[in-house]
Design an enzyme around this catalytic site. Sequence first.
Site, PDB file in Angstrom:
ATOM      1  N   TYR A  58      34.733  46.240  49.730  1.00  0.00           N
ATOM      2  CA  TYR A  58      35.639  44.464  50.116  1.00  0.00           C
ATOM      3  C   TYR A  58      33.703  44.423  49.837  1.00  0.00           C
ATOM      4  O   TYR A  58      32.329  44.326  50.496  1.00  0.00           O
ATOM      5  CB  TYR A  58      35.595  45.013  51.479  1.00  0.00           C
ATOM      6  CG  TYR A  58      36.504  43.970  51.082  1.00  0.00           C
ATOM      7  CD1 TYR A  58      37.252  43.371  50.395  1.00  0.00           C
ATOM      8  CD2 TYR A  58      37.633  45.011  51.534  1.00  0.00           C
ATOM      9  CE1 TYR A  58      38.596  42.411  50.258  1.00  0.00           C
ATOM     10  CE2 TYR A  58      38.819  44.632  51.926  1.00  0.00           C
ATOM     11  CZ  TYR A  58      39.585  42.942  51.664  1.00  0.00           C
ATOM     12  OH  TYR A  58      40.576  42.641  51.158  1.00  0.00           O
ATOM     13  N   GLU A  60      33.434  40.782  48.735  1.00  0.00           N
ATOM     14  CA  GLU A  60      33.512  39.304  48.744  1.00  0.00           C
ATOM     15  C   GLU A  60      32.825  38.592  48.348  1.00  0.00           C
ATOM     16  O   GLU A  60      31.835  38.661  48.973  1.00  0.00           O
ATOM     17  CB  GLU A  60      34.634  38.577  49.737  1.00  0.00           C
ATOM     18  CG  GLU A  60      36.295  39.111  49.664  1.00  0.00           C
ATOM     19  CD  GLU A  60      36.834  38.657  51.288  1.00  0.00           C
ATOM     20  OE1 GLU A  60      36.304  38.089  51.770  1.00  0.00           O
ATOM     21  OE2 GLU A  60      37.752  38.133  51.216  1.00  0.00           O
ATOM     22  N   ASP A 209      41.753  30.022  25.388  1.00  0.00           N
ATOM     23  CA  ASP A 209      42.392  31.143  26.176  1.00  0.00           C
ATOM     24  C   ASP A 209      42.905  32.453  24.978  1.00  0.00           C
ATOM     25  O   ASP A 209      43.238  32.771  24.144  1.00  0.00           O
ATOM     26  CB  ASP A 209      43.857  30.836  26.589  1.00  0.00           C
ATOM     27  CG  ASP A 209      44.232  32.290  27.274  1.00  0.00           C
ATOM     28  OD1 ASP A 209      43.886  33.210  26.718  1.00  0.00           O
ATOM     29  OD2 ASP A 209      45.746  32.281  27.950  1.00  0.00           O
ATOM     30  N   THR A 235      42.005  38.044  28.200  1.00  0.00           N
ATOM     31  CA  THR A 235      42.047  39.612  29.006  1.00  0.00           C
ATOM     32  C   THR A 235      41.373  40.876  28.499  1.00  0.00           C
ATOM     33  O   THR A 235      40.308  40.641  27.288  1.00  0.00           O
ATOM     34  CB  THR A 235      43.371  39.937  28.760  1.00  0.00           C
ATOM     35  OG1 THR A 235      43.549  40.197  27.891  1.00  0.00           O
ATOM     36  CG2 THR A 235      44.844  38.902  29.569  1.00  0.00           C
ATOM     37  N   LYS A 238      43.021  43.762  26.229  1.00  0.00           N
ATOM     38  CA  LYS A 238      44.348  44.334  24.415  1.00  0.00           C
ATOM     39  C   LYS A 238      42.917  43.861  23.812  1.00  0.00           C
ATOM     40  O   LYS A 238      42.712  45.827  23.627  1.00  0.00           O
ATOM     41  CB  LYS A 238      44.793  42.294  24.726  1.00  0.00           C
ATOM     42  CG  LYS A 238      45.868  41.505  25.980  1.00  0.00           C
ATOM     43  CD  LYS A 238      45.912  40.864  25.830  1.00  0.00           C
ATOM     44  CE  LYS A 238      46.900  40.529  26.849  1.00  0.00           C
ATOM     45  NZ  LYS A 238      48.077  39.475  27.172  1.00  0.00           N
ATOM     46  N   ARG A 244      42.528  46.831  32.722  1.00  0.00           N
ATOM     47  CA  ARG A 244      43.520  45.477  32.416  1.00  0.00           C
ATOM     48  C   ARG A 244      43.051  44.409  33.945  1.00  0.00           C
ATOM     49  O   ARG A 244      41.994  45.013  34.528  1.00  0.00           O
ATOM     50  CB  ARG A 244      44.692  45.793  33.667  1.00  0.00           C
ATOM     51  CG  ARG A 244      45.292  47.223  33.259  1.00  0.00           C
ATOM     52  CD  ARG A 244      47.455  46.699  33.678  1.00  0.00           C
ATOM     53  NE  ARG A 244      47.578  46.065  33.305  1.00  0.00           N
ATOM     54  CZ  ARG A 244      47.788  46.086  32.153  1.00  0.00           C
ATOM     55  NH1 ARG A 244      47.773  46.916  30.673  1.00  0.00           N
ATOM     56  NH2 ARG A 244      48.157  44.926  30.882  1.00  0.00           N
TER      57      ARG A 244
END
Length: 427
Positions: A58, A60, A209, A235, A238, A244
Amino acid sequence: MSQNTSEHDILAAADPEISLLVDQEFDRQMTTLQLIASENFVSRAVLAASGTVLTNKYSEGYPGRRYYGGNQVIDQVEDIARDRLCELFGAEHANVQPHAGANANLAAYMALINPGDTVLAMRLDHGGHLTHGSPANVTSKVWRFVDYGLTPANDEGTGERIDMDQVRDRALAERPKLIVAGATAYSRTIDAKDFRVIADEVGALLMFDAAHPAGLIAGGVHPSPVGIADVVTFTTHKTLRGPRGGAILTTAALAKKIDSAIFPGLQGGPLEHAIAAKAVAFKEALQPSFKDYAAAIVANAKVLASSLGAEGFRLVAGGTDNHIVLVDLRTFDPELTGKEAQEVLDLAGITCNRNTIPDDPRSPFVTSGLRFGTPAMTTTGMGAAEMVKVASLIARTLRSRSDEAAVAAVRAEVAELCSSFQPYGDL
Ligand SMILES: *Cc1c(COP(=O)(O)O)cnc(C)c1O
């Protein structure tokens, strides 16, 4: 088979049900043509980084400012990922935590504008993305989206380009706080400079984008929006050929707003195993060979496009500048829908997606178009000769779609072709 033999055996022993499905999916990917424009094959190094104990942690917050202890190592991983990404694109600030491109876009809107503000983005049925204000997407419920589209098709093939006059007219009429450039099914170059002029004229911020062309920009074959747009989202999976996920680039001035929008604004703990895999992919994209890869993606798309054109398909936008080939099926066969074409191509081992064409008379579920992309097959080493072959296999399948034996014969030829282009070698 999966990532490597020992991990494969561990999974097979612990969970044969899932292990078998992973094997089946591996087999599918290795024996069929992957022509979905948003897909790629990551390297074995990226695969290896994805499957690490970093998934346990974790973290954060951001490097040096975490809410939990024990992040000394994780901080270094995320810092390396951010530094490499800034180097790759010449950006002032990078955020590598978005779980996906959709999250990156949401965070950018959250950082730049207020709920209810107007955003000017590309029409969905002309190639825009769900997160650009689709009625079915949360973005349209929080912000007020207005749209621009493409110029009409014409016989010279010079139509179906983003209508920059319309962008300017709509911007002057609607006075958006934010203009979004970028698309999910557009085969031509999008230059941020053209949008910047209009954004400046109406006092709007500009978001680019780059989900699709990120790898082409990194490889130097498409113009970079970095330093022109206020925020660039994309992303990593791609054309950039990473795991991903999503990422955001911005200026030093907007860094804090963007970071706060991702955490705590939108997400909880980041996926540090994915961030490690992103770092590995960014390193790969920094190698000189990635420029050759990006150029090969585009060269392959051009051959695929002209070969499909020669088979009788109409090319939307008259051809391609990037990795996407969007075809209008109606010139090939007015009866054939995108849905039917996608289904029979699947049977032939040719994986692609149906897509609306601009002003499609059929519904988005049925469509009159197909979208193809070359990033994945280029990764396997395919070149011009294979693209010509692929186009003829596509046309043959669709011409003989009611003939089961003919489709099965294509399926066998596809498997034969794929056997010479294995992205994971002897894995
Ligand atoms: C793919 C895509 C996205 C979303 O990416 P996900 O990782 O699927 O959430 C956003 N914008 C555009 C233009 C895209 O093509």
